[in-house]
Design an enzyme around this catalytic site. Structure first.
Site, mmCIF file in Angstrom:
data_model
loop_
_atom_site.group_PDB
_atom_site.id
_atom_site.type_symbol
_atom_site.label_atom_id
_atom_site.label_comp_id
_atom_site.label_asym_id
_atom_site.label_seq_id
_atom_site.Cartn_x
_atom_site.Cartn_y
_atom_site.Cartn_z
ATOM 1 N N HIS A 11 0.815 -1.225 0.000
ATOM 2 C CA HIS A 11 0.000 0.000 0.000
ATOM 3 C C HIS A 11 0.851 1.280 0.000
ATOM 4 O O HIS A 11 0.671 2.181 0.809
ATOM 5 C CB HIS A 11 -1.086 0.014 1.076
ATOM 6 C CG HIS A 11 -0.649 -0.282 2.494
ATOM 7 N ND1 HIS A 11 0.256 0.472 3.182
ATOM 8 C CD2 HIS A 11 -1.055 -1.241 3.364
ATOM 9 C CE1 HIS A 11 0.404 -0.010 4.414
ATOM 10 N NE2 HIS A 11 -0.379 -1.047 4.535
ATOM 11 N N HIS A 27 -7.410 -8.751 13.162
ATOM 12 C CA HIS A 27 -7.301 -7.537 12.348
ATOM 13 C C HIS A 27 -7.885 -7.830 10.973
ATOM 14 O O HIS A 27 -7.567 -8.860 10.373
ATOM 15 C CB HIS A 27 -5.820 -7.152 12.252
ATOM 16 C CG HIS A 27 -5.528 -5.902 11.492
ATOM 17 N ND1 HIS A 27 -6.410 -4.854 11.388
ATOM 18 C CD2 HIS A 27 -4.418 -5.519 10.790
ATOM 19 C CE1 HIS A 27 -5.864 -3.891 10.659
ATOM 20 N NE2 HIS A 27 -4.665 -4.275 10.286
ATOM 21 N N GLU A 58 -7.620 -6.068 8.086
ATOM 22 C CA GLU A 58 -6.939 -5.591 6.884
ATOM 23 C C GLU A 58 -6.737 -6.772 5.928
ATOM 24 O O GLU A 58 -6.453 -7.896 6.369
ATOM 25 C CB GLU A 58 -5.602 -4.951 7.258
ATOM 26 C CG GLU A 58 -4.987 -4.136 6.144
ATOM 27 C CD GLU A 58 -3.800 -3.306 6.608
ATOM 28 O OE1 GLU A 58 -3.283 -2.530 5.780
ATOM 29 O OE2 GLU A 58 -3.387 -3.421 7.779
ATOM 30 N N ASP A 70 -4.510 -8.076 4.086
ATOM 31 C CA ASP A 70 -3.340 -8.957 4.128
ATOM 32 C C ASP A 70 -3.458 -10.013 5.215
ATOM 33 O O ASP A 70 -2.692 -10.980 5.227
ATOM 34 C CB ASP A 70 -2.050 -8.156 4.286
ATOM 35 C CG ASP A 70 -2.063 -7.211 5.462
ATOM 36 O OD1 ASP A 70 -3.095 -6.564 5.693
ATOM 37 O OD2 ASP A 70 -1.028 -7.096 6.145
ATOM 38 N N ASP A 96 -0.275 -6.765 14.081
ATOM 39 C CA ASP A 96 0.755 -6.005 13.365
ATOM 40 C C ASP A 96 1.837 -5.438 14.275
ATOM 41 O O ASP A 96 2.933 -5.099 13.796
ATOM 42 C CB ASP A 96 0.114 -4.861 12.570
ATOM 43 C CG ASP A 96 -0.406 -5.320 11.220
ATOM 44 O OD1 ASP A 96 0.030 -6.382 10.747
ATOM 45 O OD2 ASP A 96 -1.260 -4.632 10.639
ATOM 46 N N TYR A 104 9.347 -0.510 9.822
ATOM 47 C CA TYR A 104 7.926 -0.844 9.959
ATOM 48 C C TYR A 104 7.223 0.169 10.861
ATOM 49 O O TYR A 104 6.156 0.687 10.526
ATOM 50 C CB TYR A 104 7.803 -2.246 10.544
ATOM 51 C CG TYR A 104 6.418 -2.822 10.507
ATOM 52 C CD1 TYR A 104 5.987 -3.589 9.420
ATOM 53 C CD2 TYR A 104 5.523 -2.632 11.556
ATOM 54 C CE1 TYR A 104 4.717 -4.129 9.386
ATOM 55 C CE2 TYR A 104 4.253 -3.163 11.521
ATOM 56 C CZ TYR A 104 3.861 -3.918 10.433
ATOM 57 O OH TYR A 104 2.593 -4.452 10.404
ATOM 58 N N HIS A 112 3.579 -10.209 10.762
ATOM 59 C CA HIS A 112 4.573 -10.033 9.698
ATOM 60 C C HIS A 112 5.959 -10.276 10.286
ATOM 61 O O HIS A 112 6.253 -9.863 11.420
ATOM 62 C CB HIS A 112 4.543 -8.617 9.120
ATOM 63 C CG HIS A 112 3.305 -8.268 8.364
ATOM 64 N ND1 HIS A 112 2.962 -8.847 7.167
ATOM 65 C CD2 HIS A 112 2.316 -7.377 8.635
ATOM 66 C CE1 HIS A 112 1.826 -8.334 6.740
ATOM 67 N NE2 HIS A 112 1.410 -7.447 7.606
#
Length: 405
Positions: free
Chosen positions: A24, A78, A80, A82, A164, A196, A229
């Site tokens: 993104h 979450h 989102e 991904d 995240d 990040y 991640h």
């Protein structure tokens, strides 16, 4: 990859995205991972899914451990895409599973899928799911970094599945921090954490500090942190928590990031004597040309430095477009505890340096005024003034930095 047991009967069943280079708008030169976790217990539980185009890999990993039809619970930390865009594939294999999700998460999920046939359990901080031997505690973390966000703590395993938070965009065959540093270094891993945080979590520093304090107040014993991640923290989970506290406090190195762009090289010529003046005051300096550098890298270098100088030519009485784009992006990240200044060149009418200072003030940054600008190409006398400007700015930076020592 295959499923990897990270704790007794708790498996990583995610996917590695070696090829992604744009997340993104955030450049990911090292790829990323989409981590999710399978808990084998009396009630088999899956925590999060993966990005939709990796669902087959994740499902194969699940199948290597258990028949997906036996999944009783699906926890969505979450929504989102991904992490959640494979929900329909999982629910197609385990239609009787109950989805555990925050209230805001459920409302958001309704915008992505037809959820009318799925069973939901809305949870909040303090709610517990008993799966048999394991107790799963839910911790809402709104705006870290979406309104729906939450974490899941597996009490008996002392495992925090942190969504995240504490993640990194790293595609690596190593699943754990100690494995990663064996073939690389903690410096590289720390840099990935900063990258990040600065590009995704920078605006939420105070919320992060408050949530870490809440976790400590709850007395949760954590010896492993598993983010959605990057690598899993098993050797030094306290290291990344401490790093997050430092970053949330705005900790930075005593150095200057010169972030600039140029039209006919005049502004670029100014960076050299300015940099030398900063260096001669004993402060390290990093020079970043925007059209030669990904935006997310420039943001990271800004974040690592106590001070920033923005260099911009004037075009149509305003900042050069790439510089204006950077400033807009930076403003959205709401940086704190930084000092900034500006310099630039112009032809028949200035305006860019003034606009840069107006942007700094809108962000609430400490400003070092006045800036410096030259007409057309800098002369030898202009270069001397640029050098003096660099030394003067560096002195102000040293004074400002003392507040954080």
């Amino acid at each position: 990859m295959k499923a990897i047991e990270i704790k007794k009967d708790v498996f990583w069943v995610g996917a590695i995205d070696w090829g992604v280079r744009d997340f993104h708008g955030y450049v990911t030169p090292n790829g990323t991972t989409y981590n999710n976790y399978l808990i084998i217990d009396e009630q088999i539980t899956l925590v999060d899914t993966v990005k939709h185009n990796f669902h087959e890999i994740a499902i194969d990993n699940i199948k290597s451990v258990v028949n997906p039809a036996k999944i009783a619970n699906l926890i969505i930390n979450h929504i989102e895409p991904d992490h959640a865009s494979s929900i329909d594939k999982i629910m197609g294999l385990a239609p009787d599973a109950t989805i555990y999700i925050s209230e805001r998460g459920k409302k958001g999920l309704d915008r992505y899928f037809d959820t009318s046939k799925w069973k939901f359990k809305i949870v909040k901080t303090g709610d517990i799911l008993n799966t048999g031997r394991y107790s799963l505690l839910f911790l809402e973390t709104p705006m870290i970094h979406w309104p729906d966000s939450m974490m899941t703590y597996v009490k008996e395993a002392r495992l925090l599945i942190s969504q995240d938070a504490f993640g990194q965009h790293l595609a690596t065959s190593a699943r754990f921090d100690d494995e990663f540093v064996e073939c690389s270094s903690y410096a590289e891993l720390d840099d990935a954490v900063i990258d990040y945080y600065s590009n995704i979590l920078m605006p939420f520093g105070q919320l992060i500090k408050a949530k870490i304090a809440e976790i400590e107040k709850l007395g949760l014993e954590i010896d492993m942190i598993a983010p959605d991640h990057g690598v899993i923290w098993r050797r030094e989970p306290k290291r990344v928590v401490k790093k997050y506290i430092d970053m949330a406090d705005g900790k930075a190195s005593l150095r200057v990031a010169i972030i600039y762009d140029t039209m006919w090289y005049s502004t670029e010529y100014m960076t050299l004597p300015i940099m030398q003046g900063i260096r001669d005051e004993g402060i390290d300096c990093k020079v970043i040309k925007l059209r030669a550098t990904p935006m997310s890298v420039a943001i990271k270098e800004f974040w690592k430095s106590r001070a920033c100088l923005i260099g911009t030519p004037t075009l149509n009485n305003v900042m050069f477009p790439t510089v204006a784009e950077f400033m807009t992006h930076l403003r959205g990240l709401r940086p704190k505890n930084r000092i900034a200044g500006a310099f630039g060149s112009y032809g028949w009418g200035g305006g860019a340096v003034k606009e840069a200072y107006e942007e700094f003030k809108r962000m609430g940054l400490e400003v070092a005024e006045p800036g410096i600008q030259v007409i057309y190409r800098p002369s030898a006398e202009d270069e001397k003034q640029c050098y003096a400007f660099g030394r003067s700015f560096a002195k102000k930076v040293k004074e400002y930095h003392k507040k954080f020592e």
